[in-house]
Design a protein around this motif. Sequence first.
Motif, PDB file in Angstrom:
ATOM      1  N   LYS A   4       0.907  -1.314   0.043  1.00 65.35           N
ATOM      2  CA  LYS A   4      -0.108   0.060  -0.132  1.00 65.35           C
ATOM      3  C   LYS A   4       0.756   1.353  -0.004  1.00 65.35           C
ATOM      4  O   LYS A   4       1.869   1.193   0.672  1.00 65.35           O
ATOM      5  N   THR A   5       0.147   2.334  -0.760  1.00 62.98           N
ATOM      6  CA  THR A   5       1.114   3.649  -0.755  1.00 62.98           C
ATOM      7  C   THR A   5       0.069   4.814  -0.076  1.00 62.98           C
ATOM      8  O   THR A   5      -1.077   4.750  -0.581  1.00 62.98           O
ATOM      9  N   VAL A   6       0.720   5.624   0.677  1.00 65.32           N
ATOM     10  CA  VAL A   6      -0.134   6.542   1.333  1.00 65.32           C
ATOM     11  C   VAL A   6       0.411   7.948   0.744  1.00 65.32           C
ATOM     12  O   VAL A   6       1.737   8.191   0.915  1.00 65.32           O
ATOM     13  N   LEU A   7      -0.256   8.772   0.415  1.00 65.50           N
ATOM     14  CA  LEU A   7       0.277  10.237  -0.008  1.00 65.50           C
ATOM     15  C   LEU A   7      -0.239  11.079   1.043  1.00 65.50           C
ATOM     16  O   LEU A   7      -1.661  11.136   1.122  1.00 65.50           O
ATOM     17  N   ILE A   8       0.560  11.977   1.719  1.00 66.93           N
ATOM     18  CA  ILE A   8       0.025  12.857   2.866  1.00 66.93           C
ATOM     19  C   ILE A   8       0.358  14.265   1.993  1.00 66.93           C
ATOM     20  O   ILE A   8       1.451  14.643   1.677  1.00 66.93           O
ATOM     21  N   VAL A   9      -0.700  15.098   1.731  1.00 70.23           N
ATOM     22  CA  VAL A   9      -0.785  16.411   1.286  1.00 70.23           C
ATOM     23  C   VAL A   9      -0.718  17.382   2.533  1.00 70.23           C
ATOM     24  O   VAL A   9      -1.813  17.293   2.988  1.00 70.23           O
ATOM     25  N   TYR A  10       0.300  17.972   2.772  1.00 73.95           N
ATOM     26  CA  TYR A  10       0.523  18.833   3.933  1.00 73.95           C
ATOM     27  C   TYR A  10       0.677  20.167   3.936  1.00 73.95           C
ATOM     28  O   TYR A  10       1.668  20.545   3.078  1.00 73.95           O
ATOM     29  N   ARG A  33       4.470  -0.146   9.677  1.00 72.80           N
ATOM     30  CA  ARG A  33       3.760  -1.185   9.165  1.00 72.80           C
ATOM     31  C   ARG A  33       4.047  -1.407   7.756  1.00 72.80           C
ATOM     32  O   ARG A  33       3.368  -2.415   7.078  1.00 72.80           O
ATOM     33  N   GLY A  34       5.341  -0.778   7.254  1.00 69.55           N
ATOM     34  CA  GLY A  34       5.613  -1.329   6.034  1.00 69.55           C
ATOM     35  C   GLY A  34       5.139  -0.560   4.846  1.00 69.55           C
ATOM     36  O   GLY A  34       5.437  -1.289   3.620  1.00 69.55           O
ATOM     37  N   TYR A  35       4.426   0.464   4.960  1.00 71.24           N
ATOM     38  CA  TYR A  35       3.665   0.898   3.782  1.00 71.24           C
ATOM     39  C   TYR A  35       4.760   2.121   3.236  1.00 71.24           C
ATOM     40  O   TYR A  35       5.559   2.699   3.924  1.00 71.24           O
TER      41      TYR A  35
END
Length: 230
Positions: A4-10, A33-35
């Motif tokens: 899984k890939t998470v993009l955080i737009v901050y 968690r290894g993402y």
Amino acid sequence: MEGKTVLIVYAHQDPRSMNGSLKDAAVDVFHKRGYRVIVSDLYAMEFNAVATKNDVLGDLCNPEHFNYATETTEAFKSGLLCEEITKEQKKIQDADLIIFQFPLYWFSFPAIMKGWIDRVFIKGFAFNVPSHRCDGLLQGKKALLSFTTGGTKEMYSKEGAKGDIQLVIWPIHHGILHFCGIKVLVPHIAYAPELVTEEKRKEIITLWAQRLENIWDEKPIDCTSSCLFK
């Protein structure tokens, strides 16, 4: 949930802020968690919030009567959008979950984040029109608004001075995310962090981190007009 890939737009100017702490907590949880985690730190990037002709490389379709939506749509089809936009679009394409981390400004995103939406969510990339079913082009992705407010939870209630927070953020949920085909998760709202104790601020961050441990199990919420306006 491997891969899984998470993009955080901050969007916050100070990394020591509550928004900065919430962003850091999310990065820490997902890394453990290894993402794969991608952060678009808009202020640090000095992201240009203004949509202009410079977003289009090469010749314009109609240089005498510039229409941003038309020109960028054609530029996207031809691979002629500027690098600043295409880099962010690649991040979105890679992401399974997009977290928007920001302070609420005037009932909406900060200008730099709204500009990110304006420039990156190009027609042909994020949506097509006419679309009678709001099926968007970013299917298979989830998004979550995580934000801070200046006012208390009571102020953002139906009876409060600022009104129901769900009505405040509905244009983002429905008019941007849902319209582009993204499934929307329950928002995470840190009410008035500057008005609470240090212990309470730590609790806000801890609860956020705990929620993210099981974020993939959460079900999307209803973002259609019928969910609030009956």
